[in-house]
Design an enzyme around this catalytic site. Structure first.
Site, short mmCIF file in Angstrom:
data_model
loop_
_atom_site.label_atom_id
_atom_site.label_comp_id
_atom_site.label_asym_id
_atom_site.label_seq_id
_atom_site.Cartn_x
_atom_site.Cartn_y
_atom_site.Cartn_z
N LYS A 53 32.48 16.66 29.94
CA LYS A 53 31.40 15.83 29.39
C LYS A 53 30.88 14.90 30.48
O LYS A 53 31.51 13.92 30.84
CB LYS A 53 31.88 14.98 28.20
CG LYS A 53 30.66 14.45 27.42
CD LYS A 53 30.85 13.10 26.79
CE LYS A 53 30.42 11.92 27.58
NZ LYS A 53 29.03 11.85 28.03
N GLU A 72 33.23 -6.30 38.23
CA GLU A 72 32.61 -5.25 39.03
C GLU A 72 31.10 -5.27 38.83
O GLU A 72 30.63 -5.27 37.69
CB GLU A 72 33.19 -3.91 38.56
CG GLU A 72 32.79 -2.72 39.40
CD GLU A 72 33.36 -1.41 38.83
OE1 GLU A 72 33.41 -1.25 37.60
OE2 GLU A 72 33.73 -0.55 39.64
N CYS A 87 33.29 3.40 42.94
CA CYS A 87 34.43 2.67 42.36
C CYS A 87 35.22 1.95 43.43
O CYS A 87 35.81 0.91 43.18
CB CYS A 87 35.32 3.64 41.59
SG CYS A 87 35.80 5.07 42.57
P1 NAD Z 1 31.33 4.52 31.45
O1 NAD Z 1 32.73 4.13 31.17
O2 NAD Z 1 30.25 3.81 30.72
O3 NAD Z 1 31.08 6.07 31.14
C1 NAD Z 1 31.86 7.08 31.77
C2 NAD Z 1 31.84 8.33 30.91
O4 NAD Z 1 32.51 8.04 29.68
C3 NAD Z 1 30.45 8.80 30.51
O5 NAD Z 1 30.44 10.21 30.47
C4 NAD Z 1 30.27 8.23 29.11
O6 NAD Z 1 29.36 8.94 28.33
C5 NAD Z 1 31.69 8.36 28.57
N1 NAD Z 1 32.04 7.45 27.48
C6 NAD Z 1 31.55 6.21 27.22
N2 NAD Z 1 32.15 5.69 26.13
C7 NAD Z 1 33.04 6.61 25.69
C8 NAD Z 1 33.97 6.65 24.62
N3 NAD Z 1 34.12 5.65 23.77
N4 NAD Z 1 34.75 7.75 24.48
C9 NAD Z 1 34.64 8.79 25.35
N5 NAD Z 1 33.77 8.81 26.38
C10 NAD Z 1 32.98 7.73 26.56
O7 NAD Z 1 31.15 4.40 33.02
P2 NAD Z 1 29.83 4.65 33.86
O8 NAD Z 1 28.92 3.49 33.67
O9 NAD Z 1 29.33 6.02 33.63
O10 NAD Z 1 30.42 4.63 35.36
C11 NAD Z 1 30.69 3.46 36.04
C12 NAD Z 1 32.15 3.11 36.01
O11 NAD Z 1 32.94 4.21 36.46
C13 NAD Z 1 32.48 1.99 36.95
O12 NAD Z 1 33.35 1.07 36.34
C14 NAD Z 1 33.19 2.67 38.10
O13 NAD Z 1 34.06 1.85 38.83
C15 NAD Z 1 33.90 3.76 37.40
N6 NAD Z 1 34.24 4.85 38.32
C16 NAD Z 1 35.54 5.00 38.68
C17 NAD Z 1 35.90 5.98 39.59
C18 NAD Z 1 37.34 6.19 39.99
O14 NAD Z 1 37.66 7.27 40.48
N7 NAD Z 1 38.23 5.24 39.82
C19 NAD Z 1 34.93 6.81 40.13
C20 NAD Z 1 33.60 6.63 39.76
C21 NAD Z 1 33.27 5.63 38.84
#
Ligand code: NAD
Length: 478
Positions: free
Chosen positions: A163, A373, A272
């Site tokens: 997803k 962040e 991240c």
């Molecule tokens: P997000 O948490 O809003 O969304 C990430 C994914 O989760 C998306 O596909 C979203 O649709 C899905 N999602 C959202 N709510 C959900 C729920 N309740 N249940 C299941 N899925 C759900 O994050 P974002 O805004 O897309 O990305 C930014 C964040 O990702 C930042 O905090 C960043 O640091 C983190 N990130 C971490 C890494 C790592 O490897 N540690 C890498 C890239 C990004």
């Protein structure tokens, strides 16, 4: 099984131009039930998990070849989907190619243990897949994050339901198409599309999902872990960060300043592991900070396909609004903006979601700006005096993803690297993230490790086997 349905389209908007790229239909909850059922059936009956490892490896290598053959198409599509410079997008496709090739090699060479017996038997371990893995990815590096999960999960023999983020829906279907063409059995990799709060939460709650692998924000990760805890299914979480980037007085100044700028402003800070808190040893604070600010002012902010671009737009207009609000709060907290702090104006800037590289100083390490962040091109500078002060300040957030240390002293690098709460420590370098080395977070930055051999074990469960060699029947009591 869940029964409501939603019908909607996701619209991919190019953040460099504001123009629509493509529309993608979302997956309804009813369709999700079918997807999970097909994945379960494929896991049990397609023969994938029973293939000898070198045969699975051959398909993974064919996927790598397929990705490589479409590198330019995939890189351009990702650039349009999330605005990253084209050169970076090409690098991410290369990363995905490398991940499939690497996990092909790990798949066919991974050994398990013959364990020391304490009786008349031979004992050893084997690795088994979980079944259906839900892989949920964010918008910042779609093809790279997808490959980081899909390659090892398939290598381990699982079926995968991927997803992607609603803000970058275009790459995952391409990966599934290429995998199928490369010989992956039908329904071993499927994609569902939609908002996290709808299809994402329905996916993790679905009784047919046996393991969850998530990359995204910490709050989302916590919500998913609650569901996984209730269902008692394993969950791997790669979450956010507020990584310290540390410059000691004895550092190679030219390299340190370049890495600090690359560490936070590369990918417009939407990484991240962005080094978003700059710690500078007190007596060189002014001179180092000044050099970082001068470098930030020279950064070429331009359209992602322009020659010489260093920083493109943010991934979406609503994310730019969030970054702008973050900087406004920094101002309200008393931060001095040394450069940036606004969107650029004029020409192509007016159409896109651009934001200028921003450096802030004068904030208390416990301010929200220093704790939360931004996921954007915003660096906060903080002086430190001595190692104890540095370690207290650098460890003083809820996160623990990565850190960078610039010093010519090997012993100091070792001491500080061991003392910091961070899953990755970079000494005299930054943001080296390769498919061969484990990656993950301490504290609120995550659970589990992706990449490397551990990245394949993540998608396996260990089974212990005992083959009896007894000369006489087992007694009831010893
Ligand atoms: P997000 O948490 O809003 O969304 C990430 C994914 O989760 C998306 O596909 C979203 O649709 C899905 N999602 C959202 N709510 C959900 C729920 N309740 N249940 C299941 N899925 C759900 O994050 P974002 O805004 O897309 O990305 C930014 C964040 O990702 C930042 O905090 C960043 O640091 C983190 N990130 C971490 C890494 C790592 O490897 N540690 C890498 C890239 C990004």
């Amino acid at each position: 099984m869940v029964n409501q349905s939603t019908s909607e389209e996701l619209v991919s908007i190019n953040p460099a131009t504001g123009q629509e790229v493509r529309r993608i239909a979302t997956t309804s909850i009813n369709e999700l039930n079918d997807v999970v059922e097909r994945a379960t059936h494929a896991f049990r009956h397609s023969g994938w998990k029973d293939l000898l490892p070198h045969r699975r490896a051959a398909v993974l290598r064919a996927i790598a070849t397929g990705l490589d053959a479409e590198k330019e198409h995939l890189a351009t599509l990702q650039m349009c989907d999330n605005g990253k410079p084209l050169s970076e997008c090409r690098g991410m496709v290369e990363y995905a190619v490398g991940a499939f090739n690497y996990y092909a090699s790990v798949c066919e060479t991974l050994q398990t243990d013959v364990t020391p017996p304490r009786g008349d038997y031979v004992s050893f371990t084997v690795l088994e897949p979980f079944g259906v893995v839900a892989a949920i990815t964010p918008w910042n590096s779609p093809i790279m994050n997808d490959a980081t999960k899909v390659a090892p999960a398939l290598a381990a023999g699982n079926a995968v339901i991927l997803k992607p983020s609603e803000d970058s829906p275009l790459l995952s279907p391409e990966l599934a198409r290429i995998a199928r063409t490369a010989g992956l059995p039908e329904n071993m990799l499927q994609v569902v599309q939609g908002r996290g709060a709808e299809i994402g939460s329905a996916l993790v709650a679905h009784a047919g999902v046996d393991m969850i692998s998530f990359t995204g924000g910490t709050d989302t990760g916590r919500a998913i872990a609650r569901v996984a805890g209730d269902r008692l299914v394993p969950v791997a979480l790669e979450l956010g960060g507020k990584s310290p980037h540390i410059v000691f007085a004895d550092a190679d100044r030219e390299h340190a300043v370049a890495a600090v700028a690359a560490g936070i402003f590369g990918s417009s800070g939407q990484s991240c592991v962005a080094g978003s808190r700059l710690f500078i040893e007190e007596h060189v604070y002014d001179v180092v900070l000044n050099q970082v600010v001068e470098r930030a002012k020279r950064i070429v902010v331009a359209a992602p396909d322009e020659v010489g671009v260093e920083v493109g737009p943010l991934a979406s207009f609503h994310h730019r609004d969030r970054v702008q609000a973050f900087v406004e709060r920094a101002r309200a907290e008393g931060g001095r903006i040394l450069c940036g702090g606004h969107a650029p104006r004029g020409g192509p800037y007016d159409k896109g979601a651009y934001y200028m590289p921003t450096v802030v100083e004068g904030l208390h390490p416990e301010s929200q700006t220093c704790q939360e962040e931004a996921f954007g091109p915003v660096l906060v500078a903080i002086p430190f005096r001595g190692e104890a002060d540095l370690i207290a300040k650098a460890n003083g957030t809820a996160f623990g993803l990565a850190c960078g240390i610039w010093t010519e002293s090997f012993k100091r690098a070792w001491r500080i690297g061991r003392a910091l709460d961070a899953g990755s420590v970079w000494v005299n370098t930054y943001k080296q993230s390769v498919t061969t080395t484990p990656f993950g977070g301490f504290k609120n930055s995550g659970l589990g490790r992706e990449k490397g051999i551990e990245g394949l074990r993540l998608y396996c469960q260990v089974k212990s086997m005992f083959f009896g060699l007894h000369d006489s029947p087992l007694p009831i009591a010893k």
